[in-house]
Design an enzyme around this catalytic site. Structure first.
Site, PDB file in Angstrom:
ATOM      1  N   LYS A 222       0.854  -1.190   0.000  1.00  0.00           N
ATOM      2  CA  LYS A 222       0.000   0.000   0.000  1.00  0.00           C
ATOM      3  C   LYS A 222       0.891   1.242   0.000  1.00  0.00           C
ATOM      4  O   LYS A 222       1.935   1.251   0.680  1.00  0.00           O
ATOM      5  CB  LYS A 222      -0.863  -0.058   1.270  1.00  0.00           C
ATOM      6  CG  LYS A 222      -1.926   1.014   1.409  1.00  0.00           C
ATOM      7  CD  LYS A 222      -2.737   0.748   2.693  1.00  0.00           C
ATOM      8  CE  LYS A 222      -3.860   1.721   2.923  1.00  0.00           C
ATOM      9  NZ  LYS A 222      -4.635   1.405   4.150  1.00  0.00           N
TER      10      LYS A 222
ATOM     11  N   SER B 216      -9.671   1.191   3.267  1.00  0.00           N
ATOM     12  CA  SER B 216      -8.867   2.043   2.414  1.00  0.00           C
ATOM     13  C   SER B 216      -7.825   1.302   1.582  1.00  0.00           C
ATOM     14  O   SER B 216      -7.360   1.830   0.574  1.00  0.00           O
ATOM     15  CB  SER B 216      -8.165   3.104   3.256  1.00  0.00           C
ATOM     16  OG  SER B 216      -7.251   2.496   4.148  1.00  0.00           O
TER      17      SER B 216
ATOM     18  N   SER C 197      -9.539  -1.362   7.296  1.00  0.00           N
ATOM     19  CA  SER C 197      -9.008  -1.142   5.944  1.00  0.00           C
ATOM     20  C   SER C 197      -8.302  -2.299   5.283  1.00  0.00           C
ATOM     21  O   SER C 197      -8.015  -2.236   4.095  1.00  0.00           O
ATOM     22  CB  SER C 197      -8.070   0.053   5.939  1.00  0.00           C
ATOM     23  OG  SER C 197      -8.832   1.221   5.853  1.00  0.00           O
TER      24      SER C 197
HETATM   25  N1  GLN Z   1     -12.994   3.335   7.010  1.00  0.00           N
HETATM   26  C1  GLN Z   1     -12.332   3.717   8.208  1.00  0.00           C
HETATM   27  C2  GLN Z   1     -11.917   5.155   8.150  1.00  0.00           C
HETATM   28  O1  GLN Z   1     -12.191   5.776   7.167  1.00  0.00           O
HETATM   29  C3  GLN Z   1     -11.133   2.826   8.444  1.00  0.00           C
HETATM   30  C4  GLN Z   1     -10.002   3.155   7.593  1.00  0.00           C
HETATM   31  C5  GLN Z   1      -8.781   2.358   7.898  1.00  0.00           C
HETATM   32  O2  GLN Z   1      -8.866   1.293   8.492  1.00  0.00           O
HETATM   33  N2  GLN Z   1      -7.646   2.912   7.536  1.00  0.00           N
HETATM   34  O3  GLN Z   1     -11.333   5.686   9.056  1.00  0.00           O
END
Ligand code: GLN
Length: 490
Positions: free
Chosen positions: A79, A154, A178
């Site tokens: 990532k 994400s 994510s």
């Molecule tokens: N969807 C969650 C957020 O927007 C988790 C994102 C993540 O785990 N980085 O914060």
């Protein structure tokens, strides 16, 4: 032979025995990237030349009869919020579009020490804030199973790259879901380890008390193999746990050993949740039946404070983010505005131009929650509730070995469907977020498909530092089913 449908583990062994050349494997992967990437958009950057050189080194060492690393020659993606000395580290943000990190993240060092071949850096929601990849400031990623749908987020790029066979495994980061969420949407395995198990050194921070790096693979064994490489103490991350405090098992050693008398906790709050899609519920209940047939028993448990998880998370995560993102100001890091009026304007305009809307929203929310007069009412209160949520899990684990539930209340949704309604988007994480607040490990594994042929994920959760058991439980399901073998068509 086709190199497309073999596991990362098989691939590594064939390369180590000299039956396959890593250079050939890398060429093959890049041929697929060339064909599929224009449709999927999983990568922000690729490093073909560097990958070929590294692969050639592995092949030469194999030919010379030397023993090679545990990921030798295997193409892997990461990532793009993990620092690499090669190429840019963008976090999918305009503010870091040209940022070249002066050092490698700990996990990058470990992958390369294991002789993995890093083939590229994957798209994400800007600074890992989102659940669909639509918040990326740089590009769009689509779901390999249906190009009109999101890959999840994400870490959507990493999950899509694995699902579309544009790498053999990948790394993501998980602050509130994510890794697990895109794994569920893309039909792959995604593991969020215990907080402190994997070093965050060189992971660009979002919510530092929640962030954790973990692997994606097409199967549980590959996730275990990746864990063997990335787990461990690192003195450069003060929250990384020592091996004396929590020994690191060999995650592959007992993977095939089933767990006798497995007790599975089914939290009533998870199945009563509003918005749980009927097909997802049925598929997950069928998965529970598979375990029952293997001798497991289901035990109803309660997580009474789970209903506060999303609100608690959005105070804690945004508070930490507002502090972590203060460094991107056009002076310390990142994009600098062209013609500032004065030095204050350097900060204001650089940030206004560089950050996307969701990131700005969260910085404002977090700054507010931490401001004098509101700190006690919001931030401190959230920390107290976080403790109660952690306590809920501790209590549940007194009765059961693991908890099981859907990873996400629905299958992949359409691009654009939730982007204008952040609260709806935040609800996608209803099953994953509490796991980060509690700091415990969770995995998503493919457990079926809905009537539109979209993958559905089963989430399994175990106590802190029991990833070995978690992987074994996941492997039990995999050995009885073949959902993980399904691939999207190209
Ligand atoms: N969807 C969650 C957020 O927007 C988790 C994102 C993540 O785990 N980085 O914060």
């Amino acid at each position: 032979m086709s190199m497309e449908n073999i596991t990362a583990r098989e691939l590594r062994d064939k390369i180590a025995k000299g039956e396959l050349k890593s250079v050939e494997v890398v060429r093959d992967v890049f041929a697929r990237i060339e064909q599929r990437e224009p449709i999927i958009g999983a990568y922000i950057s690729n490093c073909y030349q560097r990958a070929l050189e590294k692969a050639d080194e592995v092949d030469r060492r194999v030919t010379a009869g030397e023993s090679v690393g545990p990921l030798a020659g295997v193409p892997i993606a990461i990532k793009d919020n993990m620092c690499t000395r090669f190429g840019a580290t963008t976090c999918a943000s305009k503010i870091l579009e040209d940022f070249e990190a002066p050092y490698n993240a700990c996990v990058v060092e470990k992958l390369e020490a294991a002789e993995a071949i890093i083939v590229g850096k994957c798209n994400l929601d800007e600074f890992a804030m989102g659940s669909s990849c639509e918040n990326s400031g740089l590009k769009k990623t689509v779901n390999p199973w249906d190009y009109e749908r999101v890959p999840g987020g994400s870490s959507g790029g990493s999950a899509a790259a694995v699902a579309a066979d544009m790498c053999y495994a990948a790394l993501g980061s998980d602050t509130g879901g994510s890794i697990r969420m895109p794994a569920s949407f893309c039909g792959v395995v995604g593991l969020k380890p215990t907080y402190g198990r994997v070093s965050r050194y060189g992971l660009v921070a979002y919510g530092s008390s929640l962030d954790q790096i973990g692997p994606f693979g097409t199967n549980v064994g590959d996730a275990a193999m990746m864990m063997n490489v990335i787990a461990g103490h690192d003195e450069r991350d003060s929250t990384s746990v020592t091996e004396q405090a929590a020994p690191i098992p060999d995650y592959l050693a007992e993977l095939e050993k089933t767990i006798e008398g497995l007790k599975i906790g089914v939290a009533k709050e998870f199945f009563a949740a509003e918005g749980l899609d009927k097909e997802v519920e049925k598929t997950v209940r069928d998965a529970l039946t598979v375990y029952e047939k293997m001798g497991a028993t289901l035990v109803e448990v309660s997580l009474p404070h789970i209903k506060y998880a999303i609100s608690t998370y959005y105070i804690v995560a945004t508070a930490e983010a507002s502090s972590n993102l203060a460094r991107y100001d056009g002076v310390h890091y990142g994009h600098r505005t062209k013609n500032p009026r004065d030095y204050i304007d350097v900060y204001n305009s650089s940030r206004a131009e560089g950050f996307g809307d969701e990131v700005k929203l969260r910085i404002m929310l977090g700054t507010y929650a931490l401001s004098a007069g509101y700190y006690d009412a919001y931030y401190l209160k959230a920390l107290k509730v976080r403790n109660l949520i952690r306590g809920d899990f501790t209590q549940a684990f007194e009765q059961v070995d693991c908890l099981m539930c859907p990873t996400v209340p629905e299958a992949a949704f359409k691009i654009g469907e939730k982007i204008d309604d952040p609260l709806k988007m935040y609800l996608s994480d209803i099953y994953t977020i509490a796991v980060n607040l509690a700091g415990i490990p969770g995995i998503s594994i493919p457990c079926g498909f809905n009537s539109e042929n979209l993958p559905i994920g089963l989430q399994i959760i175990t106590p802190a530092f029991t990833e070995d058991k978690l992987l074994r439980i996941a492997r039990m399901f995999e050995s009885e089913t073949d959902y993980h073998k399904h691939r999207p068509n190209f």
